[in-house]
Design an enzyme around this catalytic site. Sequence first.
Site, PDB file in Angstrom:
ATOM      1  N   ARG A   1      -8.111  30.372  -3.688  1.00 19.74           N
ATOM      2  CA  ARG A   1      -9.513  29.986  -3.439  1.00 19.74           C
ATOM      3  C   ARG A   1      -9.728  29.413  -2.021  1.00 19.74           C
ATOM      4  O   ARG A   1     -10.532  28.502  -1.821  1.00 19.74           O
ATOM      5  CB  ARG A   1      -9.991  28.952  -4.475  1.00 19.74           C
ATOM      6  CG  ARG A   1     -10.108  29.474  -5.876  1.00 19.74           C
ATOM      7  CD  ARG A   1     -11.150  30.583  -6.000  1.00 19.74           C
ATOM      8  NE  ARG A   1     -11.399  30.918  -7.389  1.00 19.74           N
ATOM      9  CZ  ARG A   1     -10.714  31.816  -8.101  1.00 19.74           C
ATOM     10  NH1 ARG A   1      -9.742  32.500  -7.548  1.00 19.74           N
ATOM     11  NH2 ARG A   1     -11.026  32.044  -9.364  1.00 19.74           N
TER      12      ARG A   1
ATOM     13  N   SER B   1     -16.515  28.925 -12.392  1.00 20.01           N
ATOM     14  CA  SER B   1     -15.602  27.777 -12.419  1.00 20.01           C
ATOM     15  C   SER B   1     -16.111  26.733 -11.435  1.00 20.01           C
ATOM     16  O   SER B   1     -16.332  27.044 -10.263  1.00 20.01           O
ATOM     17  CB  SER B   1     -14.199  28.186 -11.970  1.00 20.01           C
ATOM     18  OG  SER B   1     -13.653  29.116 -12.838  1.00 20.01           O
TER      19      SER B   1
ATOM     20  N   GLU C   1     -14.798  23.678  -6.680  1.00 19.36           N
ATOM     21  CA  GLU C   1     -14.600  25.014  -6.110  1.00 19.36           C
ATOM     22  C   GLU C   1     -15.938  25.516  -5.582  1.00 19.36           C
ATOM     23  O   GLU C   1     -16.006  26.282  -4.625  1.00 19.36           O
ATOM     24  CB  GLU C   1     -14.067  25.908  -7.240  1.00 19.36           C
ATOM     25  CG  GLU C   1     -13.536  27.224  -6.828  1.00 19.36           C
ATOM     26  CD  GLU C   1     -14.287  28.359  -7.456  1.00 19.36           C
ATOM     27  OE1 GLU C   1     -15.515  28.451  -7.266  1.00 19.36           O
ATOM     28  OE2 GLU C   1     -13.649  29.165  -8.139  1.00 19.36           O
TER      29      GLU C   1
HETATM   30  N1  EPU Z   1      -8.113  26.313 -21.509  1.00 25.94           N
HETATM   31  C1  EPU Z   1      -8.333  25.291 -22.393  1.00 25.94           C
HETATM   32  N2  EPU Z   1      -9.560  25.219 -22.992  1.00 25.94           N
HETATM   33  C2  EPU Z   1     -10.526  26.131 -22.751  1.00 25.94           C
HETATM   34  C3  EPU Z   1     -10.309  27.175 -21.857  1.00 25.94           C
HETATM   35  C4  EPU Z   1      -9.071  27.255 -21.227  1.00 25.94           C
HETATM   36  O1  EPU Z   1      -7.470  24.459 -22.630  1.00 25.94           O
HETATM   37  O2  EPU Z   1     -11.613  25.990 -23.323  1.00 25.94           O
HETATM   38  C5  EPU Z   1      -6.798  26.378 -20.836  1.00 25.94           C
HETATM   39  C6  EPU Z   1      -5.816  27.283 -21.560  1.00 25.94           C
HETATM   40  O3  EPU Z   1      -4.522  26.732 -21.431  1.00 25.94           O
HETATM   41  C7  EPU Z   1      -5.927  28.575 -20.775  1.00 25.94           C
HETATM   42  C8  EPU Z   1      -6.110  28.036 -19.368  1.00 25.94           C
HETATM   43  O4  EPU Z   1      -6.935  26.866 -19.517  1.00 25.94           O
HETATM   44  O5  EPU Z   1      -4.769  29.364 -20.883  1.00 25.94           O
HETATM   45  C9  EPU Z   1      -6.741  28.989 -18.386  1.00 25.94           C
HETATM   46  O6  EPU Z   1      -8.033  29.372 -18.844  1.00 25.94           O
HETATM   47  P1  EPU Z   1      -8.720  30.714 -18.349  1.00 25.94           P
HETATM   48  O7  EPU Z   1      -7.781  31.840 -18.557  1.00 25.94           O
HETATM   49  O8  EPU Z   1     -10.066  30.815 -18.973  1.00 25.94           O
HETATM   50  O9  EPU Z   1      -8.817  30.571 -16.781  1.00 25.94           O
HETATM   51  P2  EPU Z   1      -9.224  29.348 -15.826  1.00 25.94           P
HETATM   52  O10 EPU Z   1      -7.974  28.806 -15.216  1.00 25.94           O
HETATM   53  O11 EPU Z   1     -10.081  28.389 -16.543  1.00 25.94           O
HETATM   54  C10 EPU Z   1      -9.381  30.889 -13.704  1.00 25.94           C
HETATM   55  C11 EPU Z   1     -10.371  31.142 -12.618  1.00 25.94           C
HETATM   56  C12 EPU Z   1     -11.495  32.028 -13.115  1.00 25.94           C
HETATM   57  C13 EPU Z   1     -10.911  33.350 -13.607  1.00 25.94           C
HETATM   58  C14 EPU Z   1      -9.870  33.050 -14.703  1.00 25.94           C
HETATM   59  C15 EPU Z   1      -9.133  34.288 -15.180  1.00 25.94           C
HETATM   60  C16 EPU Z   1     -10.257  29.186 -11.168  1.00 25.94           C
HETATM   61  C17 EPU Z   1     -10.923  27.933 -10.705  1.00 25.94           C
HETATM   62  N3  EPU Z   1     -10.895  29.878 -12.120  1.00 25.94           N
HETATM   63  O12 EPU Z   1     -10.062  30.133 -14.710  1.00 25.94           O
HETATM   64  O13 EPU Z   1     -12.362  32.308 -12.040  1.00 25.94           O
HETATM   65  O14 EPU Z   1     -11.915  34.201 -14.119  1.00 25.94           O
HETATM   66  O15 EPU Z   1      -8.862  32.135 -14.190  1.00 25.94           O
HETATM   67  O16 EPU Z   1      -8.232  34.727 -14.215  1.00 25.94           O
HETATM   68  O17 EPU Z   1      -9.183  29.524 -10.669  1.00 25.94           O
HETATM   69  C18 EPU Z   1     -14.355  31.527 -10.977  1.00 25.94           C
HETATM   70  O18 EPU Z   1     -13.660  31.314  -9.994  1.00 25.94           O
HETATM   71  O19 EPU Z   1     -15.597  31.281 -10.993  1.00 25.94           O
HETATM   72  C19 EPU Z   1     -13.723  32.044 -12.177  1.00 25.94           C
HETATM   73  C20 EPU Z   1     -14.408  32.239 -13.300  1.00 25.94           C
END
Ligand code: EPU
Length: 337
Positions: free
Chosen positions: A159, A228, A324
């Site tokens: 990012r 995010s 972010e």
């Molecule tokens: N999780 C929870 N509770 C929840 C949701 C997630 O505990 O309600 C935990 C779980 O352990 C899960 C982990 O968080 O495995 C990761 O969740 P998720 O796969 O939804 O991804 P994220 O880390 O929350 C990032 C990016 C997203 C991107 C997704 C998928 C950032 C800041 N965000 O989110 O990007 O779509 O991975 O690759 O890095 C964006 O930048 O706007 C965005 C949506």
Amino acid sequence: MHTLSQVSAKTYSTFRFQQTLSELTELSSIQDLELYNPMATPIILGEGSNTIFLQNIEKPICRYIAAEKQLLSLDSNYAALHVEAGHNWHELVSWCVDNGWWGIENLALIPGSVGAAPVQNIGAYGVELADRCLYVDFFHWHSKKVQRITGARCNFTYRDSIFKQALAGKGIIVAVGILVQREGVPVLTYSGLDNLTENPNLAEIYTSVINIRQTKLPSPTKLANCGSFFKNPIISAEQYTNLQKCFPTIPGYTIDDNLIKVPTAWLLEQQGFKGFKQGDVGCYEKQPLVLVNFGDGTADQLIALISLIIETIDSHYNIRLEPEVRLLTKEGSLYGE
Ligand code: EPU
């Protein structure tokens, strides 16, 4: 080139706060950029899917809306594309999938413009723009010249890029070069994609990514949000090991021997923020990392929520979350972005 005065920020940010933008200029060619002569360094805006206006903005704002795309070369392996900054990102992904070109299908449905994509090195489901970016064409305000910066020189990291660092405020992205492949290798490392058939085709991956996003993330047209809200913090392996002693289930993704990325969503859910609402803003019920404006939210309410989240996570985990999303005030950006 045309300039609008006293426009509502609601139309220009998917968080839809009610602020006023004093001067907004839309430019559609390099000639326009050469003639553009704002009173102060302008704020650059794409489709507003990662920008929140916390106050009325008096500084000039500009948008580069040229949106042509060109197939630069096509051989048996690769297609090289030149895409102007104003092109919508998801429409580019769909066009590539329709043409059978692999490489950016995991980035389907990310809101925003092609020009905004390199700034924060958009990424999702195991792929980042950095993996596919040939070059970025950058118009410098001072020299009024376009510089081609190769992908390798964009300093892409999680990012982040040169456009948020050394080149911040120096100019505007006018086009992006992207390399896609005719025979692609599916990237299925993300846990939601690993249940696809063994050799999924391009359309299956694209559809699957869209389905995951539509299930987990609110559509900005239905519920105001900017995706995010915080970055996922990258902490030392030592701090992570210490945290595991108190919180044995804390997830972490290894970056290298010394660094671990922790999902902010997990930290937020553990602290009761999933579905949390305060005033008319809150954390989305299915993905707490996405902050939402339920309709009548205000900047003060959002700032209070951000502070509450940052302080709570800091006091429990000794991790300082960083937004972010770009948060704009009269003076500039909050939290240094
Ligand atoms: N999780 C929870 N509770 C929840 C949701 C997630 O505990 O309600 C935990 C779980 O352990 C899960 C982990 O968080 O495995 C990761 O969740 P998720 O796969 O939804 O991804 P994220 O880390 O929350 C990032 C990016 C997203 C991107 C997704 C998928 C950032 C800041 N965000 O989110 O990007 O779509 O991975 O690759 O890095 C964006 O930048 O706007 C965005 C949506």
